[in-house]
Design an enzyme around this catalytic site. Structure first.
Site, short mmCIF file in Angstrom:
data_model
loop_
_atom_site.label_atom_id
_atom_site.label_comp_id
_atom_site.label_asym_id
_atom_site.label_seq_id
_atom_site.Cartn_x
_atom_site.Cartn_y
_atom_site.Cartn_z
N GLU A 36 0.87 -1.17 0.00
CA GLU A 36 0.00 0.00 0.00
C GLU A 36 0.91 1.22 0.00
O GLU A 36 1.80 1.32 0.86
CB GLU A 36 -0.88 0.00 1.26
CG GLU A 36 -1.88 1.11 1.21
CD GLU A 36 -2.73 1.24 2.47
OE1 GLU A 36 -2.69 0.35 3.32
OE2 GLU A 36 -3.43 2.26 2.55
N ARG A 261 5.33 -12.75 9.74
CA ARG A 261 6.02 -11.52 9.37
C ARG A 261 7.36 -11.44 10.08
O ARG A 261 7.60 -12.09 11.09
CB ARG A 261 5.16 -10.29 9.65
CG ARG A 261 4.70 -10.16 11.07
CD ARG A 261 3.61 -9.11 11.20
NE ARG A 261 4.11 -7.79 10.91
CZ ARG A 261 3.54 -6.96 10.01
NH1 ARG A 261 2.50 -7.34 9.32
NH2 ARG A 261 4.02 -5.77 9.81
N LYS A 271 4.81 0.67 9.19
CA LYS A 271 4.85 1.94 8.46
C LYS A 271 4.23 3.07 9.27
O LYS A 271 4.71 4.20 9.24
CB LYS A 271 4.10 1.80 7.13
CG LYS A 271 4.96 1.30 6.01
CD LYS A 271 4.18 1.27 4.71
CE LYS A 271 3.18 0.16 4.72
NZ LYS A 271 2.52 -0.07 3.43
P1 ATP Z 1 2.91 -2.17 7.96
O1 ATP Z 1 2.42 -3.03 9.08
O2 ATP Z 1 4.33 -1.77 8.10
O3 ATP Z 1 2.04 -1.01 7.66
P2 ATP Z 1 1.64 -3.52 5.87
O4 ATP Z 1 1.50 -5.00 5.89
O5 ATP Z 1 0.43 -2.76 6.21
O6 ATP Z 1 2.88 -3.13 6.73
P3 ATP Z 1 1.70 -3.37 3.06
O7 ATP Z 1 2.06 -2.25 2.20
O8 ATP Z 1 0.27 -3.79 3.07
O9 ATP Z 1 2.15 -3.00 4.51
O10 ATP Z 1 2.65 -4.60 2.82
C1 ATP Z 1 2.93 -5.12 1.55
C2 ATP Z 1 3.34 -6.55 1.73
O11 ATP Z 1 4.45 -6.67 2.60
C3 ATP Z 1 2.21 -7.37 2.32
O12 ATP Z 1 2.06 -8.53 1.54
C4 ATP Z 1 2.67 -7.68 3.69
O13 ATP Z 1 2.21 -8.94 4.07
C5 ATP Z 1 4.19 -7.64 3.58
N1 ATP Z 1 4.81 -7.26 4.84
C6 ATP Z 1 4.60 -6.12 5.54
N2 ATP Z 1 5.30 -6.13 6.69
C7 ATP Z 1 5.98 -7.29 6.72
C8 ATP Z 1 6.88 -7.90 7.65
N3 ATP Z 1 7.23 -7.30 8.78
N4 ATP Z 1 7.39 -9.12 7.33
C9 ATP Z 1 7.05 -9.72 6.18
N5 ATP Z 1 6.21 -9.21 5.28
C10 ATP Z 1 5.66 -8.01 5.53
MG MG Z 2 -1.31 -3.45 4.95
#
Ligand code: ATP
Ligand code: MG
Length: 563
Positions: A36, A261, A271
């Protein structure tokens, strides 16, 4: 470090192998990385990128880069650009498959209309709070919305009018009509569309209703004909809902697979929280070298290889755990130890005068560029009567086990000579400002012909040849091992995470440094920072120290906080 062992342990590869054997996807492997664009990518995302692109590579498949841009309020073009740059930098290629969820808004809308027609969705007038209050709990059923039994025609009409902008934010939603007593709360008539009069970074004012993440995400994967839709564990409970949507619509149905994760100690990987650090000026932007963002790590001196190796090393699991941040640092150390050219640089200079050395003379001494890599060759290092050494390498009244310089003591100057301290000069307050030494001309190159031994070897820089620089030593951004345990992760920030040495002296080969990381002997790995450097002065940033100094501190119990 164990490399490639995760091939055997990666349970997702096993699923792919089974699918290939059974012919489930005609041996097709098509993954995607779906960020995102509401912030910069961090080290956690790197794990997901390496996994998705890596599986595609290993299996002759494809991996898409797709922006999951369904929330116009938090998303920005700046984030899109940074994400594109970071994924490229890590070394992955999506070819012509750069997609945006917003490109599918029409299709998603049509799918919603189809659900309404089938009696599987309804327009609801409950407020967000009412919906929440009626949701029930894990042990109690929810209550059905009074608007749940609207006719298909009424729902079609209202949904059209929602789209046309007739209603204010929050006045109506479109909800799936599933089961308010379902044991999985996600299945209790979830919201599919909400009204949001906000311009979108790509679709502008075209839409005033936006799809909810759970509605959009599975559809995006379906539209792109993804085979293995890989996501993190928190979406396991959402899978039945994605399955329900796809099955109701009767469309292409990828297989969702969840993995744990990446969590790192002494680090925050969210983020939202990283954005808070930026917005509240706790750091100097998203690419501050202390940030666990890919842009921060890049400035810090991390290479794509070190991050990819780290991702491979930690592997893929189904259970949440916290990885020691030292493993990330070690991944970089391991690479730099092999590759980084060695140089001499003094961070806190103390002047040394070699009293028995000629005033006019400059000698060029031979220095080894990298003992780990014979191909790297040697360079010439100027030596003269006046030198700088590190302040910490001299003590007027040294304890027994101090093997560096003190009055009457002899040490080796790296690649140069043995020197003995003969005299100490102080200012009015008693601070040592200069020391005098004699050198032994027989020890040129740092070896004594009579087999005399010295315990200390110091780095040094010739005064007339020294290059001025600023050097920044970064430490961990957080003092607590688990910054998120406690009232606020902001309280866990390390107040001394940046130490600036404004008066560093470097050997002349660093007058025009390359865009690579150097090892300053005994001091760590350093890289010139383009952002902080000016025409007048080069600024170097320490990527990592030579060894993990925190391990020692932790052992001594100096860091009890948050453990
Ligand atoms: P955040 O919690 O930092 O906001 P998010 O999952 O909301 O992260 P996205 O932009 O939706 O952020 O993430 C894109 C991809 O990265 C998703 O498929 C998510 O599962 C993966 N991802 C995000 N954080 C991690 C992590 N700590 N370890 C592994 N994969 C991750
Ligand atoms: Mg997300």
């Amino acid at each position: 470090m164990s490399k490639n062992t995760s091939d055997q342990t990666n349970f997702i590869q096993k699923i792919i192998d089974n699918d290939n054997a059974s012919g489930k996807w005609d041996t097709r492997v098509h993954t995607r990385f779906p960020p995102e664009p509401n912030g910069y990518l961090h080290i956690g995302h790197a794990k997901s990128i390496c996994l998705n692109f890596g599986l595609a590579e290993k299996n002759n498949g494809k991996c898409n880069l797709r922006f999951d841009d369904t929330n116009p309020v938090k998303e920005e073009e700046e984030f899109v650009q940074s994400i594109i740059e970071d994924v490229k930098w890590l070394g992955f290629d999506w070819e012509d498959r750069l997609f945006y969820a917003s490109d599918y808004f029409n299709q998603m809308y049509e799918y919603a209309v189809q659900l309404i027609r089938d009696g599987r969705a309804f327009v609801c007038d409950q407020t967000a709070d009412e919906i929440k209050d009626c949701r029930g709990t894990l042990t109690e059923s929810g209550q059905e919305s009074p608007y749940r039994n609207r006719s298909v025609d009424e729902n079609l009409d209202l949904f059209q009018r929602m789209k046309d902008g007739e209603f204010n934010n929050g006045v109506k939603t479109l909800r799936a009509r599933i089961d308010m007593s379902h044991s999985n709360l996600n299945m209790r008539d979830p919201v599919i569309y909400r009204i949001l009069h906000a311009p979108h970074h790509r679709t502008g004012d075209t839409w005033c209703i936006y799809p909810m993440y759970d509605w959009a995400h599975g559809l995006e994967d379906s539209i792109e004909r993804i085979t293995h839709s890989i996501c993190t564990l928190e979406f396991e409970d959402h899978r039945p809902l994605y399955d329900w949507y796809l099955d109701q619509l009767g469309v292409y149905h990828p297989q969702q697979i969840e993995f744990a994760r990446l969590n790192l100690n002494f680090t925050v990987v969210s983020k939202r929280k990283l954005k808070q650090l930026v917005d509240e000026n706790h750091v100097d932007g998203w690419d501050d070298p202390r940030m666990p963002t890919l842009s921060g790590l890049r400035r810090r001196g991390y290479t794509p290889e070190s991050i990819r190796n780290f991702a491979e090393d930690v592997g893929i699991t189904k259970r949440d755990s916290v990885i020691d941040v030292v493993r990330l640092e070690n991944s970089l150390r391991e690479e730099l130890n092999k590759k980084a050219p060695r140089v001499l640089g003094v961070l806190n200079p103390l002047k040394v005068v070699i009293t028995n050395y000629s005033d006019e003379k400059t000698e060029m001494l031979e220095a080894v560029n990298n003992p780990e890599d014979p191909q790297a060759g040697t360079r010439e290092l100027p030596f003269s009567k006046e030198l700088y050494i590190e302040q910490a390498d001299f003590m007027e009244d040294p304890p027994k086990k101090y093997f560096r310089l003190g009055p009457g003591r002899e040490v080796r100057l790296r690649y140069a000579y043995f020197v003995t301290c003969t005299h100490v000069i102080k200012d009015e307050s008693g601070n040592v400002i200069e020391i005098h030494c004699t050198y032994d001309p027989e020890t040129r190159g740092g070896n004594s012909p009579d087999g005399r031994k010295v315990k200390g070897t110091l780095h040094w820089v010739s005064v007339p040849h020294a290059i001025e620089a600023e050097v920044r030593l970064y430490d961990r951004l957080f003092l607590k091992e688990y910054p998120e345990n406690g009232d606020s992760f902001v309280d866990a920030l390390n107040p001394d995470s940046c130490k600036i040495h404004t008066n560093a002296k470097l050997e002349p080969c660093l007058a025009n440094p390359e865009n690579i990381t150097y090892q300053f002997e005994r001091m760590g790995y350093f890289k010139k920072d383009e952002k902080y450097s000016t025409n007048e002065k080069n600024v170097f940033i320490r990527s990592v120290s030579l060894r993990d100094s925190w391990a020692r501190l932790m052992k001594q119990g100096a860091n009890q906080q948050g453990v």
